[in-house]
Design a protein around this motif. Structure first.
Motif, PDB file in Angstrom:
ATOM      1  N   ASN A 153      21.453  31.164 138.719  1.00  0.00           N
ATOM      2  CA  ASN A 153      21.456  32.533 139.239  1.00  0.00           C
ATOM      3  C   ASN A 153      22.836  33.164 139.135  1.00  0.00           C
ATOM      4  O   ASN A 153      23.866  32.483 139.200  1.00  0.00           O
ATOM      5  CB  ASN A 153      21.004  32.560 140.704  1.00  0.00           C
ATOM      6  CG  ASN A 153      19.495  32.477 140.840  1.00  0.00           C
ATOM      7  OD1 ASN A 153      18.800  32.122 139.903  1.00  0.00           O
ATOM      8  ND2 ASN A 153      18.995  32.772 142.021  1.00  0.00           N
ATOM      9  N   SER A 154      22.837  34.482 138.987  1.00  0.00           N
ATOM     10  CA  SER A 154      24.085  35.241 138.969  1.00  0.00           C
ATOM     11  C   SER A 154      24.543  35.506 140.399  1.00  0.00           C
ATOM     12  O   SER A 154      23.739  35.506 141.335  1.00  0.00           O
ATOM     13  CB  SER A 154      23.878  36.561 138.230  1.00  0.00           C
ATOM     14  OG  SER A 154      24.987  37.413 138.407  1.00  0.00           O
ATOM     15  N   ARG A 155      25.835  35.743 140.579  1.00  0.00           N
ATOM     16  CA  ARG A 155      26.342  36.133 141.893  1.00  0.00           C
ATOM     17  C   ARG A 155      26.121  37.617 142.144  1.00  0.00           C
ATOM     18  O   ARG A 155      26.414  38.113 143.232  1.00  0.00           O
ATOM     19  CB  ARG A 155      27.823  35.773 142.017  1.00  0.00           C
ATOM     20  CG  ARG A 155      28.045  34.267 141.976  1.00  0.00           C
ATOM     21  CD  ARG A 155      29.444  33.879 142.386  1.00  0.00           C
ATOM     22  NE  ARG A 155      29.600  32.431 142.356  1.00  0.00           N
ATOM     23  CZ  ARG A 155      29.235  31.613 143.329  1.00  0.00           C
ATOM     24  NH1 ARG A 155      28.692  32.101 144.430  1.00  0.00           N
ATOM     25  NH2 ARG A 155      29.411  30.319 143.225  1.00  0.00           N
ATOM     26  N   VAL A 156      25.617  38.314 141.135  1.00  0.00           N
ATOM     27  CA  VAL A 156      25.167  39.691 141.295  1.00  0.00           C
ATOM     28  C   VAL A 156      23.667  39.630 141.580  1.00  0.00           C
ATOM     29  O   VAL A 156      22.935  38.899 140.909  1.00  0.00           O
ATOM     30  CB  VAL A 156      25.443  40.523 140.032  1.00  0.00           C
ATOM     31  CG1 VAL A 156      24.905  41.943 140.190  1.00  0.00           C
ATOM     32  CG2 VAL A 156      26.931  40.543 139.729  1.00  0.00           C
ATOM     33  N   TYR A 157      23.206  40.413 142.545  1.00  0.00           N
ATOM     34  CA  TYR A 157      21.804  40.340 142.973  1.00  0.00           C
ATOM     35  C   TYR A 157      20.855  40.481 141.790  1.00  0.00           C
ATOM     36  O   TYR A 157      20.874  41.489 141.078  1.00  0.00           O
ATOM     37  CB  TYR A 157      21.527  41.430 144.012  1.00  0.00           C
ATOM     38  CG  TYR A 157      20.103  41.446 144.505  1.00  0.00           C
ATOM     39  CD1 TYR A 157      19.596  40.396 145.253  1.00  0.00           C
ATOM     40  CD2 TYR A 157      19.262  42.519 144.217  1.00  0.00           C
ATOM     41  CE1 TYR A 157      18.287  40.402 145.710  1.00  0.00           C
ATOM     42  CE2 TYR A 157      17.956  42.544 144.675  1.00  0.00           C
ATOM     43  CZ  TYR A 157      17.478  41.485 145.424  1.00  0.00           C
ATOM     44  OH  TYR A 157      16.173  41.500 145.871  1.00  0.00           O
ATOM     45  N   GLN A 158      20.050  39.431 141.558  1.00  0.00           N
ATOM     46  CA  GLN A 158      19.068  39.378 140.476  1.00  0.00           C
ATOM     47  C   GLN A 158      19.701  39.709 139.124  1.00  0.00           C
ATOM     48  O   GLN A 158      19.040  40.253 138.237  1.00  0.00           O
ATOM     49  CB  GLN A 158      17.898  40.323 140.770  1.00  0.00           C
ATOM     50  CG  GLN A 158      17.057  39.882 141.953  1.00  0.00           C
ATOM     51  CD  GLN A 158      15.767  40.663 142.111  1.00  0.00           C
ATOM     52  OE1 GLN A 158      15.644  41.788 141.601  1.00  0.00           O
ATOM     53  NE2 GLN A 158      14.800  40.103 142.813  1.00  0.00           N
ATOM     54  N   GLY A 159      20.964  39.340 138.977  1.00  0.00           N
ATOM     55  CA  GLY A 159      21.650  39.599 137.704  1.00  0.00           C
ATOM     56  C   GLY A 159      21.135  38.738 136.571  1.00  0.00           C
ATOM     57  O   GLY A 159      21.204  39.126 135.409  1.00  0.00           O
ATOM     58  N   THR A 160      20.620  37.553 136.919  1.00  0.00           N
ATOM     59  CA  THR A 160      20.067  36.642 135.910  1.00  0.00           C
ATOM     60  C   THR A 160      18.654  36.267 136.316  1.00  0.00           C
ATOM     61  O   THR A 160      18.460  35.674 137.382  1.00  0.00           O
ATOM     62  CB  THR A 160      20.926  35.371 135.791  1.00  0.00           C
ATOM     63  OG1 THR A 160      22.269  35.726 135.500  1.00  0.00           O
ATOM     64  CG2 THR A 160      20.384  34.467 134.692  1.00  0.00           C
ATOM     65  N   PRO A 161      17.664  36.605 135.521  1.00  0.00           N
ATOM     66  CA  PRO A 161      16.283  36.242 135.889  1.00  0.00           C
ATOM     67  C   PRO A 161      16.087  34.732 135.855  1.00  0.00           C
ATOM     68  O   PRO A 161      16.797  34.011 135.140  1.00  0.00           O
ATOM     69  CB  PRO A 161      15.441  36.942 134.816  1.00  0.00           C
ATOM     70  CG  PRO A 161      16.357  37.136 133.655  1.00  0.00           C
ATOM     71  CD  PRO A 161      17.726  37.327 134.233  1.00  0.00           C
ATOM     72  N   LEU A 162      15.120  34.259 136.627  1.00  0.00           N
ATOM     73  CA  LEU A 162      14.811  32.837 136.622  1.00  0.00           C
ATOM     74  C   LEU A 162      14.331  32.391 135.252  1.00  0.00           C
ATOM     75  O   LEU A 162      13.610  33.116 134.561  1.00  0.00           O
ATOM     76  CB  LEU A 162      13.724  32.531 137.667  1.00  0.00           C
ATOM     77  CG  LEU A 162      14.085  32.736 139.143  1.00  0.00           C
ATOM     78  CD1 LEU A 162      12.864  32.437 140.003  1.00  0.00           C
ATOM     79  CD2 LEU A 162      15.254  31.867 139.557  1.00  0.00           C
ATOM     80  N   SER A 163      14.755  31.209 134.858  1.00  0.00           N
ATOM     81  CA  SER A 163      14.296  30.645 133.578  1.00  0.00           C
ATOM     82  C   SER A 163      13.533  29.357 133.880  1.00  0.00           C
ATOM     83  O   SER A 163      14.137  28.284 134.005  1.00  0.00           O
ATOM     84  CB  SER A 163      15.474  30.369 132.650  1.00  0.00           C
ATOM     85  OG  SER A 163      16.446  29.563 133.302  1.00  0.00           O
ATOM     86  N   PRO A 164      12.232  29.454 134.055  1.00  0.00           N
ATOM     87  CA  PRO A 164      11.445  28.283 134.468  1.00  0.00           C
ATOM     88  C   PRO A 164      11.376  27.208 133.394  1.00  0.00           C
ATOM     89  O   PRO A 164      11.481  27.481 132.201  1.00  0.00           O
ATOM     90  CB  PRO A 164      10.067  28.881 134.753  1.00  0.00           C
ATOM     91  CG  PRO A 164      10.004  30.110 133.916  1.00  0.00           C
ATOM     92  CD  PRO A 164      11.384  30.650 133.867  1.00  0.00           C
ATOM     93  N   MET A 165      11.204  25.980 133.847  1.00  0.00           N
ATOM     94  CA  MET A 165      11.017  24.829 132.962  1.00  0.00           C
ATOM     95  C   MET A 165       9.546  24.450 132.993  1.00  0.00           C
ATOM     96  O   MET A 165       8.968  24.299 134.074  1.00  0.00           O
ATOM     97  CB  MET A 165      11.877  23.655 133.423  1.00  0.00           C
ATOM     98  CG  MET A 165      13.356  23.970 133.540  1.00  0.00           C
ATOM     99  SD  MET A 165      14.276  22.623 134.342  1.00  0.00           S
ATOM    100  CE  MET A 165      14.079  21.317 133.121  1.00  0.00           C
ATOM    101  N   GLU A 166       8.939  24.279 131.853  1.00  0.00           N
ATOM    102  CA  GLU A 166       7.515  23.981 131.764  1.00  0.00           C
ATOM    103  C   GLU A 166       7.297  22.516 131.404  1.00  0.00           C
ATOM    104  O   GLU A 166       7.941  21.979 130.502  1.00  0.00           O
ATOM    105  CB  GLU A 166       6.847  24.894 130.732  1.00  0.00           C
ATOM    106  CG  GLU A 166       6.906  26.373 131.108  1.00  0.00           C
ATOM    107  CD  GLU A 166       6.213  27.256 130.077  1.00  0.00           C
ATOM    108  OE1 GLU A 166       5.841  26.734 129.012  1.00  0.00           O
ATOM    109  OE2 GLU A 166       6.043  28.464 130.355  1.00  0.00           O
ATOM    110  N   PHE A 167       6.367  21.893 132.132  1.00  0.00           N
ATOM    111  CA  PHE A 167       6.037  20.489 131.913  1.00  0.00           C
ATOM    112  C   PHE A 167       4.515  20.344 131.821  1.00  0.00           C
ATOM    113  O   PHE A 167       3.765  21.233 132.228  1.00  0.00           O
ATOM    114  CB  PHE A 167       6.555  19.620 133.070  1.00  0.00           C
ATOM    115  CG  PHE A 167       8.050  19.591 133.205  1.00  0.00           C
ATOM    116  CD1 PHE A 167       8.795  18.587 132.604  1.00  0.00           C
ATOM    117  CD2 PHE A 167       8.711  20.566 133.945  1.00  0.00           C
ATOM    118  CE1 PHE A 167      10.180  18.551 132.745  1.00  0.00           C
ATOM    119  CE2 PHE A 167      10.089  20.539 134.088  1.00  0.00           C
ATOM    120  CZ  PHE A 167      10.827  19.528 133.484  1.00  0.00           C
ATOM    121  N   GLU A 168       4.087  19.190 131.334  1.00  0.00           N
ATOM    122  CA  GLU A 168       2.661  18.869 131.346  1.00  0.00           C
ATOM    123  C   GLU A 168       2.212  18.652 132.790  1.00  0.00           C
ATOM    124  O   GLU A 168       2.998  18.257 133.653  1.00  0.00           O
ATOM    125  CB  GLU A 168       2.381  17.611 130.513  1.00  0.00           C
ATOM    126  CG  GLU A 168       2.736  17.741 129.041  1.00  0.00           C
ATOM    127  CD  GLU A 168       1.866  18.763 128.323  1.00  0.00           C
ATOM    128  OE1 GLU A 168       0.702  18.945 128.749  1.00  0.00           O
ATOM    129  OE2 GLU A 168       2.343  19.378 127.363  1.00  0.00           O
TER     130      GLU A 168
END
Length: 228
Positions: A153-168
């Motif tokens: 995450n960015s220290r700016v509010y919602q500056g970086t969107p979540l990048s989810p990890m996908e698994f089986e």
């Protein structure tokens, strides 16, 4: 009105007018209605109809409320997942303390010269736990296990969107074990719930590479299994 109705519904008739008491006794005993005040009998029958309507209303209300509650309960898990994802998206990245950082990938990246090559790999006898409680959440979406975390995450509010990890989907139990193992506890990679040791190592390695898993190797690495 409702208070009056409940008073009139008193089983012992203590609050009923005298005429209604006689009518009530007559109805319960089956006496001839001619011996009872006709007006009192009419009022009592009206009250009985109202009580029946009240009971019908209560039964219908209970049925509809239970239907809404059951639907709400079926949506509870999904709602909690959405709230959890929103919280992770809104929050600041974790500021790991030095003892915590020393057990993550960040320590190796910043001071690689002081670490053996084995330290950057996950082995069957590697001890693992989440770097900081509450920084990640596992969500089942369709036929996949999706891991969300706030480490990037960015220290700016919602500056970086979540990048989810996908698994089986069959990786979910092992991931859940790693996410729920927090300080002061550890779990060994080979003890994770999964069919293959290689898959256990790859899951732990993925979380370690993402920077959210703390690891420690208290003995020589078990090289009986190799991945990557």
């Amino acid at each position: 009105y409702m208070g009056t109705m409940h008073q009139l519904d008193d089983d012992d008739g203590g609050t009923l007018p005298e005429g209604l008491k006689q009518a009530s006794v007559a109805l319960k005993s089956g006496e001839d209605g001619e011996q009872v005040d006709e007006d009192a009998l009419t009022v009592l029958k009206a009250q009985q109809r109202i009580r029946a309507q009240q009971q019908h209303f209560k039964d219908e209300a209970k049925k509809r409320i239970m239907r809404v509650c059951k639907q709400a309960m079926s949506m509870l898990d999904d709602a909690c997942d959405q709230i959890g994802k929103r919280f992770l998206s809104d929050r600041l990245p974790p500021a790991l303390l030095e003892p915590e950082r020393a057990l993550t990938k960040e320590a190796f990246a910043n001071n690689a010269a002081n670490y053996h090559d084995a330290a950057k790999k996950i082995w069957p006898n590697t001890l693992c736990r989440l770097a900081r409680p509450g920084i990640a959440r596992l969500v089942i979406e369709d036929t996949q296990a999706v891991l969300y975390h706030c480490n990037d995450n960015s220290r700016v509010y919602q500056g970086t969107p979540l990048s989810p990890m996908e698994f089986e989907i069959d990786d979910a139990p092992a991931i859940e074990q790693l996410l729920t193992t927090v300080e002061p506890h550890w779990i060994m990679v080979k003890d994770l719930i999964h069919g293959d040791i290689e898959d256990k190592m790859e899951i732990a390695q993925a979380l370690y590479d993402e920077g959210i898993l703390a690891t420690v190797l208290t003995e020589s690495p078990d090289r009986s299994v190799q991945t990557g």
